[in-house]
Design a protein around this motif. Structure first.
Motif, PDB file in Angstrom:
ATOM      1  N   ARG A  23       0.790  -1.199  -0.073  1.00 21.68           N
ATOM      2  CA  ARG A  23       0.132  -0.019  -0.042  1.00 21.68           C
ATOM      3  C   ARG A  23       0.811   1.214   0.172  1.00 21.68           C
ATOM      4  O   ARG A  23       0.367   2.266  -0.669  1.00 21.68           O
ATOM      5  CB  ARG A  23      -0.802   0.088   1.368  1.00 21.68           C
ATOM      6  N   ASP A  73      -4.585   6.466   6.047  1.00 17.51           N
ATOM      7  CA  ASP A  73      -5.663   7.209   5.909  1.00 17.51           C
ATOM      8  C   ASP A  73      -5.348   8.372   5.165  1.00 17.51           C
ATOM      9  O   ASP A  73      -6.410   9.021   4.772  1.00 17.51           O
ATOM     10  CB  ASP A  73      -6.393   7.479   7.677  1.00 17.51           C
ATOM     11  N   ASN A 149     -10.427  13.124  -1.994  1.00 18.69           N
ATOM     12  CA  ASN A 149     -11.077  11.603  -1.819  1.00 18.69           C
ATOM     13  C   ASN A 149     -11.084  11.294  -3.303  1.00 18.69           C
ATOM     14  O   ASN A 149     -11.873  11.689  -4.353  1.00 18.69           O
ATOM     15  CB  ASN A 149     -12.469  11.500  -1.280  1.00 18.69           C
ATOM     16  N   TYR A 153      -8.774   4.805  -3.987  1.00 17.75           N
ATOM     17  CA  TYR A 153      -7.874   4.654  -2.968  1.00 17.75           C
ATOM     18  C   TYR A 153      -8.601   5.007  -1.466  1.00 17.75           C
ATOM     19  O   TYR A 153      -9.673   5.542  -1.514  1.00 17.75           O
ATOM     20  CB  TYR A 153      -6.620   5.629  -2.759  1.00 17.75           C
ATOM     21  N   GLU A 154      -8.079   4.227  -0.468  1.00 18.05           N
ATOM     22  CA  GLU A 154      -8.829   4.163   0.960  1.00 18.05           C
ATOM     23  C   GLU A 154      -8.221   5.468   1.727  1.00 18.05           C
ATOM     24  O   GLU A 154      -8.894   6.022   2.514  1.00 18.05           O
ATOM     25  CB  GLU A 154      -8.553   2.993   1.658  1.00 18.05           C
ATOM     26  N   TRP A 155      -7.200   5.975   1.385  1.00 24.23           N
ATOM     27  CA  TRP A 155      -6.612   7.502   1.779  1.00 24.23           C
ATOM     28  C   TRP A 155      -7.257   8.539   1.255  1.00 24.23           C
ATOM     29  O   TRP A 155      -7.699   8.674   0.119  1.00 24.23           O
ATOM     30  CB  TRP A 155      -5.271   7.072   1.760  1.00 24.23           C
TER      31      TRP A 155
END
Length: 327
Positions: A23, A73, A149, A153-155
């Motif tokens: 990641r 995050d 956002n 991606y999760e971050w």
């Protein structure tokens, strides 16, 4: 599951504390891609976006300093804009950017020829809709950044608009419509140089202690303040031990005392970073003393009693159930 304290710490750092390497690689690639997207904003005629100062963009924050812990995050960026004829004045620690002689792109974001940082952040927020794979953008809670956002991606990305000055400081939004000074390069250099001076042992120590601060301390300190306390602890020592458990034990002893002291901003801008109340400091000090005593018991169990299971269980009391069990 682990058979020794050493293997337990290795497993804990690898699987729980540190960012996943895959990641991290993906995040670095996506960050570099995003720079390219941001650098196109001022060329889109419909946006009238302020002109960039590409050479002065900065990657900052814990991800850039390699002190970020799981889960990833957010990633912080400072997107530098050219002054385009604007000047600045400093009054009572607040910076004002004057735009009577600036180009129209900055004038349009000004009130009475004073550049409004809120309008700049809002302009950035609205312009982010032009970025490929855009999902949403909002204002950061402190009004200093636009949070982007992306779909894939999760971050999220916290993007701070900024200006570079003739004093080599950066001006960023202060959340009140004006500007304040910073220089994250100093933070980056401090972490890098201290890590090098202490045999490369600082970064992992910061990360594992950040986990304790986030999950098992009595009161969670801000990440930046806590990081600076760990650096100050490290610099108070001639060397860090090759054994991370020894360093952790010694840090808890240091924290129990020095949480009551000032923690000066290494940039020389913010003054004392330690704005905690007496009750908060007392709570942290007591938890650090408790953790130190448990660490002493763990080390004694490992070294004197030769009882790896007991030692591992003591560390689990300190770090919680995500710390490996004895196999």
């Amino acid at each position: 599951m682990a058979a020794t304290v050493n293997s337990a710490f290795e497993e804990f750092n690898k699987n729980v504390v540190n960012l996943d390497p895959d990641r991290t690689s993906k995040a670095i690639s996506s960050r570099d891609w995003l720079w390219g997207q941001l650098n196109k904003l001022d060329s889109k005629e419909n946006l009238n976006f302020p002109f960039k100062y590409e050479d002065k963009h900065i990657k900052f924050g814990s991800f850039a300093r390699k002190t970020k812990i799981r889960e990833l995050d957010d990633i912080d960026l400072m997107f530098c804009l050219t002054a385009n004829g604007a000047t600045y004045t400093l009054y009572s620690s607040t910076y004002y950017i004057n735009t009577p002689n600036a180009g129209s792109r900055l004038k349009n974001l000004s009130d009475n020829d004073i550049l409004n940082s809120r309008k700049v952040v809002n302009k950035l927020k609205s312009a982010l809709a032009e970025v490929e794979h855009y999902k949403s953008a909002e204002l950061h809670s402190r009004g200093e950044a636009a949070t982007l956002n992306l779909l894939t991606y999760e971050w999220v990305y916290d993007i701070v608009p900024c200006f570079y000055t003739d004093t080599e400081l950066y001006l960023i939004p202060d959340g009140n419509g004006n500007w304040k000074a910073t220089d994250p390069r100093i933070d980056q250099n401090l972490v890098t140089e201290t890590n090098q001076n202490y045999a490369g042992r600082l970064l992992q120590l910061i990360r594992i202690l950040k986990f304790w601060n986030r999950h098992n301390s009595s009161f969670t300190l801000s990440s930046y303040l806590f990081e600076q306390i760990v650096i100050n602890f490290t610099k108070s020592k001639t060397a860090l031990s090759e054994w991370i458990d020894i360093n952790i034990k010694d840090f808890f002893s240091y924290l129990s005392t020095y949480i009551y002291y000032a923690v000066n901003d290494p940039k020389g801008i913010q003054g004392d970073l330690n704005c905690l109340t007496y009750e908060q400091r007392k709570s942290i000090s007591e938890k650090a003393k408790w953790a130190h005593d448990k660490a002493v018991e763990a080390i004694d169990a490992e070294i004197k009693e030769k009882d790896q299971e007991k030692a591992i269980n003591k560390w689990r009391e300190i770090f919680g159930n995500k710390y490996p069990k004895y196999e």
